[in-house]
Design an enzyme around this catalytic site. Structure first.
Site, mmCIF file in Angstrom:
data_model
loop_
_atom_site.group_PDB
_atom_site.id
_atom_site.type_symbol
_atom_site.label_atom_id
_atom_site.label_comp_id
_atom_site.label_asym_id
_atom_site.label_seq_id
_atom_site.Cartn_x
_atom_site.Cartn_y
_atom_site.Cartn_z
ATOM 1 N N HIS A 235 0.831 -1.221 0.000
ATOM 2 C CA HIS A 235 0.000 0.000 0.000
ATOM 3 C C HIS A 235 0.864 1.269 0.000
ATOM 4 O O HIS A 235 0.536 2.256 0.661
ATOM 5 C CB HIS A 235 -0.938 0.033 1.214
ATOM 6 C CG HIS A 235 -1.980 -1.050 1.215
ATOM 7 N ND1 HIS A 235 -3.263 -0.856 0.790
ATOM 8 C CD2 HIS A 235 -1.921 -2.347 1.584
ATOM 9 C CE1 HIS A 235 -3.966 -1.980 0.902
ATOM 10 N NE2 HIS A 235 -3.166 -2.903 1.382
ATOM 11 N N ASN B 239 -10.419 -2.418 2.865
ATOM 12 C CA ASN B 239 -10.186 -2.434 1.419
ATOM 13 C C ASN B 239 -11.493 -2.164 0.689
ATOM 14 O O ASN B 239 -12.562 -2.144 1.304
ATOM 15 C CB ASN B 239 -9.669 -3.807 0.980
ATOM 16 C CG ASN B 239 -8.179 -4.001 1.236
ATOM 17 O OD1 ASN B 239 -7.441 -3.046 1.450
ATOM 18 N ND2 ASN B 239 -7.738 -5.242 1.208
HETATM 19 C C1 HEM Z 1 -7.980 -8.379 5.390
HETATM 20 C C2 HEM Z 1 -6.854 -8.250 4.753
HETATM 21 C C3 HEM Z 1 -6.091 -6.965 4.691
HETATM 22 C C4 HEM Z 1 -6.540 -5.697 4.466
HETATM 23 C C5 HEM Z 1 -7.964 -5.232 4.253
HETATM 24 C C6 HEM Z 1 -5.388 -4.814 4.497
HETATM 25 C C7 HEM Z 1 -5.434 -3.454 4.299
HETATM 26 C C8 HEM Z 1 -4.356 -2.619 4.373
HETATM 27 C C9 HEM Z 1 -4.363 -1.204 4.098
HETATM 28 C C10 HEM Z 1 -5.578 -0.404 3.722
HETATM 29 C C11 HEM Z 1 -3.120 -0.736 4.242
HETATM 30 C C12 HEM Z 1 -2.665 0.700 3.993
HETATM 31 C C13 HEM Z 1 -2.719 1.504 5.218
HETATM 32 C C14 HEM Z 1 -2.367 2.925 4.910
HETATM 33 O O1 HEM Z 1 -3.110 3.575 4.150
HETATM 34 O O2 HEM Z 1 -1.352 3.407 5.427
HETATM 35 C C15 HEM Z 1 -2.306 -1.837 4.618
HETATM 36 C C16 HEM Z 1 -0.982 -1.753 4.864
HETATM 37 C C17 HEM Z 1 -0.265 -2.792 5.359
HETATM 38 N N1 HEM Z 1 -0.728 -4.075 5.577
HETATM 39 FE FE1 HEM Z 1 -2.515 -4.807 5.258
HETATM 40 N N2 HEM Z 1 -4.282 -5.571 4.762
HETATM 41 C C18 HEM Z 1 -4.677 -6.884 4.903
HETATM 42 C C19 HEM Z 1 -3.915 -7.943 5.227
HETATM 43 C C20 HEM Z 1 -2.690 -7.821 5.749
HETATM 44 C C21 HEM Z 1 -1.957 -8.878 6.368
HETATM 45 C C22 HEM Z 1 -2.458 -10.312 6.539
HETATM 46 C C23 HEM Z 1 -0.782 -8.346 6.767
HETATM 47 C C24 HEM Z 1 0.356 -9.016 7.483
HETATM 48 C C25 HEM Z 1 0.263 -10.126 8.155
HETATM 49 C C26 HEM Z 1 -0.774 -6.953 6.366
HETATM 50 C C27 HEM Z 1 0.268 -6.081 6.551
HETATM 51 C C28 HEM Z 1 0.305 -4.779 6.136
HETATM 52 C C29 HEM Z 1 1.461 -3.924 6.273
HETATM 53 C C30 HEM Z 1 2.811 -4.323 6.837
HETATM 54 C C31 HEM Z 1 1.090 -2.667 5.769
HETATM 55 C C32 HEM Z 1 1.956 -1.418 5.663
HETATM 56 C C33 HEM Z 1 1.600 -0.505 6.789
HETATM 57 C C34 HEM Z 1 2.412 0.770 6.822
HETATM 58 O O3 HEM Z 1 3.614 0.724 6.560
HETATM 59 O O4 HEM Z 1 1.829 1.817 7.171
HETATM 60 N N3 HEM Z 1 -1.947 -6.662 5.772
HETATM 61 N N4 HEM Z 1 -3.084 -2.980 4.699
#
Ligand code: HEM
Length: 736
Positions: free
Chosen positions: A92, A165
């Site tokens: 993202h 999402n």
């Molecule tokens: C239901 C499934 C998931 C959704 C809806 C989702 C949604 C998101 C969203 C919207 C962001 C962006 C946040 C922003 O705008 O700063 C994000 C970032 C991220 N997501 Fe997910 N994600 C999902 C699953 C996962 C899983 C399973 C992991 C790890 C086990 C993960 C790890 C991360 C990481 C590391 C970031 C970067 C955050 C940052 O550096 O600010 N996500 N995710």
């Protein structure tokens, strides 16, 4: 502009200051400075600088000489610049956002005691960040991908981060698989290709090897993967959370929010072209709408399952690859989310915002969803390496309620906490834990039994039923787009093993789908498939969300002119579009002044080469013999018309421009035009040959019954695209 801060920003900010929504604004004000002509240039340590142009050097007027390292001003500028970048988000990375407010209009206190979801007198300030998942920070907005839709609620009880999402399910069931699915989707490791695309071998290899991904990849290949605007997307919390009410009862919950403007998408060809022509299309769209005062709004709802009903479904309600079908668990909308203020500085407010799914407030809790539990670990952890351990202190991240604890030190700590103790318990009883009555977060006493094992519960093993449900629920147009999406994606997979196996996988969803795609992309045509259960579910097709009322507010409409254009038709169209809060964009053959039929001059916003039809929702061409003659011999003008037709956009023309449009489209007897003083509509082409005084009056009603030229033209735009054109195959007969 006033004091270098745009007026629109100031206006909304002042209006909000007196409200609870203004609490975050007041909090940010502590760290906000305006830049003005009264300021003088200083170093970071406050000493005024006499120049920003010349490094101190050993030099004479007629001889250049070496720079002197002793110059502290120059060193500070360069070294400060050298360290400007922080790591981009691991996923993202590309995104933008805005401030807004959240308001409950119908309390859901039977499910939760969280005031943010029950107190109808409150306005909770929010910040929302939209994003793509796979591309790096500089990639394009309009690529095919899932869109992130993360909301930070600055509640009076602490921050609640709902990190959602635009698609309600996910590729994997267990968080341990997250590095694999992301590695497979990101550029391939040997050559870092392709950027921001799922159209490559590794992504589809992963999909084949994980049957649990089948449901999600169908959503990603649908129109949801190419939204027209972030303002026209649904949002989903995806994971199953829990709500706790005052009686101590727990319910399982999914959060969903639906845009007032309806759910709309780009045409794939449009998305592809925009990625090059205007890679910032979505972030500009959000910024433009908010600056123009057309604030995006979503109605916000919950799907709720009582704890006792957890096992009553043929799917596991904790499995993030499954939706809760609306006919089984209807959504109850009870609140509204509005975005109304653009950020003032991108880096400090958008890049530094940090969402953590683990941030919930009393009354909201987690479930045993194995994806959610992994996320709860991952976000906080990644913020530490992206922003540093004190990331919660950053202005955009800090809560608006008091924060006090014994977490201390670490890089860039800047809160100064006075006092002689930094531990609990202490002899002063300083900073003691809160009681439930004082609002402490109290965990629900959930019974847990099981064995330590790396297994998933049985219902997690069924992977095709909801993929079939999704496919069966699509409208014919959406099915057509999904087939085309597979056609593009699998065509980019060069390894025959990959596209060959994927075609077979599609037969697990629908044999006809698999056969059509195999015909397009190669691979053995499957002759047998898994039985399709034939069931459909409401609310999966985005055609079920056309918007609350037909509107053209915030839609961009190009008015194409050359010297000699019909001034009266132009003036009426421009005024009518502005009144309807659309964005009229005047496109000339050149950007220098264009002279109208009555000798008046107009300065176009853009010219035909600089701007493209992909960047607007509709086009209007006024008559004027000379203007139309010029446009008729301009290849780019003809391309604009054909491309807008190909992308199913409403096209309006009056006077001599009617023949121009008719000829450019070139589908003579099928697409027909007006030859009189009667407005005529044919496949989204709205024409009026003879313009009489008053015949272009402003649009009053936007409905099927619309009669006047403006009304029919506007109604077409409000429909988003003319699907009839695609259903009849007309768009594919025009070269664009
Ligand atoms: C239901 C499934 C998931 C959704 C809806 C989702 C949604 C998101 C969203 C919207 C962001 C962006 C946040 C922003 O705008 O700063 C994000 C970032 C991220 N997501 Fe997910 N994600 C999902 C699953 C996962 C899983 C399973 C992991 C790890 C086990 C993960 C790890 C991360 C990481 C590391 C970031 C970067 C955050 C940052 O550096 O600010 N996500 N995710």
């Amino acid at each position: 502009m006033a004091g270098f801060v745009p007026d629109s920003v100031q206006k909304v900010a002042h209006a909000a200051l007196g409200s609870r929504e203004g609490d975050k604004l007041k909090d940010l004000a502590k760290d906000t400075k305006d830049i003005s002509e009264k300021d003088r240039l200083t170093t970071d340590y406050g000493v005024k600088q006499s120049t920003a142009d010349d490094w101190l050097k050993a030099v004479s007027p007629n001889q250049a000489g070496p720079l002197l390292l002793e110059d502290p001003f120059a060193r500070e500028r360069i070294m400060r610049f050298d360290h400007e970048r922080i790591p981009e988000r691991v996923v993202h990375a590309r995104g933008a956002g805005a401030f807004g407010k959240f308001k409950v209009y119908d309390s859901i206190d039977e499910f939760t005691f969280a005031p943010v979801l029950t107190d109808t007198s409150r306005e909770t300030p929010v910040f929302v960040r939209f994003s793509t998942v796979l591309g790096s920070r500089g990639s394009a907005d309009t690529v095919r991908d899932v869109r992130g839709f993360a909301i930070k609620f600055y509640t009076e009880e602490g921050n609640w981060d709902l990190v959602g999402n635009d698609i309600p399910v996910f590729f994997i069931q267990d968080a341990i698989k997250f590095p694999d699915v992301i590695h497979a989707g990101k550029p391939e490791p040997h050559n870092e290709v392709p950027q921001a695309q799922t159209a490559h071998n590794n992504f589809w290899d992963f999909q084949f090897n994980h049957t649990e991904s089948t449901h999600m990849f169908m959503w990603a290949m649908s129109d949801r993967g190419v939204p027209r605007s972030w303002r026209m997307m649904q949002g989903f919390g995806v994971n199953t959370f829990t709500l706790l009410n005052a009686k101590g009862e727990r319910h399982f919950v999914k959060f969903v929010w639906t845009p007032e403007l309806g759910v709309h998408s780009l045409i794939w060809d449009e998305a592809l072209k925009l990625a090059g022509q205007d890679p910032d299309f979505h972030r500009k769209d959000l910024f433009e709408a908010i600056s123009n005062g057309v604030f995006p709004k979503w109605k916000f709802g919950v799907q709720v399952i009582p704890e006792a009903d957890e096992h009553k479904f043929d799917f596991d309600i904790l499995d993030a690859t499954k939706i809760w079908p609306e006919d089984l668990v209807p959504t109850r909308y009870f609140a509204e989310l509005e975005l109304n203020r653009n950020p003032e500085e991108f880096f400090t407010q958008v890049e530094q915002i940090a969402f953590c799914t683990s941030h919930v407030v009393p009354g909201i809790g987690f479930s045993d969803d194995p994806l959610l539990q992994g996320r709860n670990f991952s976000y906080f952890d990644t913020q530490i390496s992206r922003l540093g351990v004190n990331f919660e202190e950053l202005p955009i991240n800090r809560p608006t309620c008091p924060v006090m604890n014994f977490n201390r030190d670490g890089a860039l700590r800047h809160t100064i906490t006075r006092g002689t103790v930094n531990y609990w318990p202490n002899r002063f009883q300083a900073c003691k834990p809160a009681s439930h009555a004082e609002g402490a977060y109290v965990e629900y006493a959930q019974k847990v039994n099981g064995m330590k094992a790396r297994i998933r519960s049985d219902k997690f093993k069924e992977h095709f039923s909801q993929a079939q449900l999704f496919w069966n629920s699509m409208s014919p147009i959406e099915k057509h787009h999904i087939i085309a999406a597979f056609g593009f994606e699998l065509d980019h997979c060069e390894d025959p093993v990959v596209f060959g196996r994927m075609v077979q996988r599609l037969a697990d969803i629908d044999l006809g789908l698999a056969q059509t795609v195999s015909n397009l992309v190669g691979g053995d045509t499957p002759s047998q498939g898994r039985t399709n259960h034939g069931r459909r579910a409401p609310a999966l097709s985005q055609t079920e969300f056309p918007g609350s009322t037909p509107t053209i507010a915030s839609r961009r409409v190009a008015i194409i002119i050359a010297d000699g254009y019909d001034q009266a038709a132009y003036d009426t169209a421009y005024a009518a579009l502005s009144t309807a809060l659309a964005v009229p964009l005047v496109i000339g053959t050149k950007r220098s002044k264009v002279i109208g039929s009555n000798g008046r001059e107009t300065q176009p916003h853009h010219h035909l080469e600089g701007f493209r039809s992909t960047m607007v929702d509709a086009i209007f061409i006024p008559g004027g013999a000379k203007s139309v003659q010029t446009l008729a011999t301009n290849g780019r003008a003809l391309h604009w018309i054909r491309e807008a037709f190909g992308h199913l956009k409403t096209i309006g023309a009056t006077g001599e421009a009617v023949e121009l449009v008719h000829k450019a489209i070139g589908l003579g007897p099928t697409v027909t035009v007006s030859s009189s003083a009667e407005t005529h509509e044919s496949y989204g082409v709205v024409t009026l040959r003879e313009v009489k005084p008053g015949s272009l009056k402003e649009a009053v009603t936007l409905g099927k019954e619309a009669k006047g030229f403006m009304e029919q033209f506007f109604y077409g735009i409000a429909q988003h695209r003319c699907w009839e054109r695609e259903l009849s195959g007309l768009n594919s007969q025009v070269a664009y």
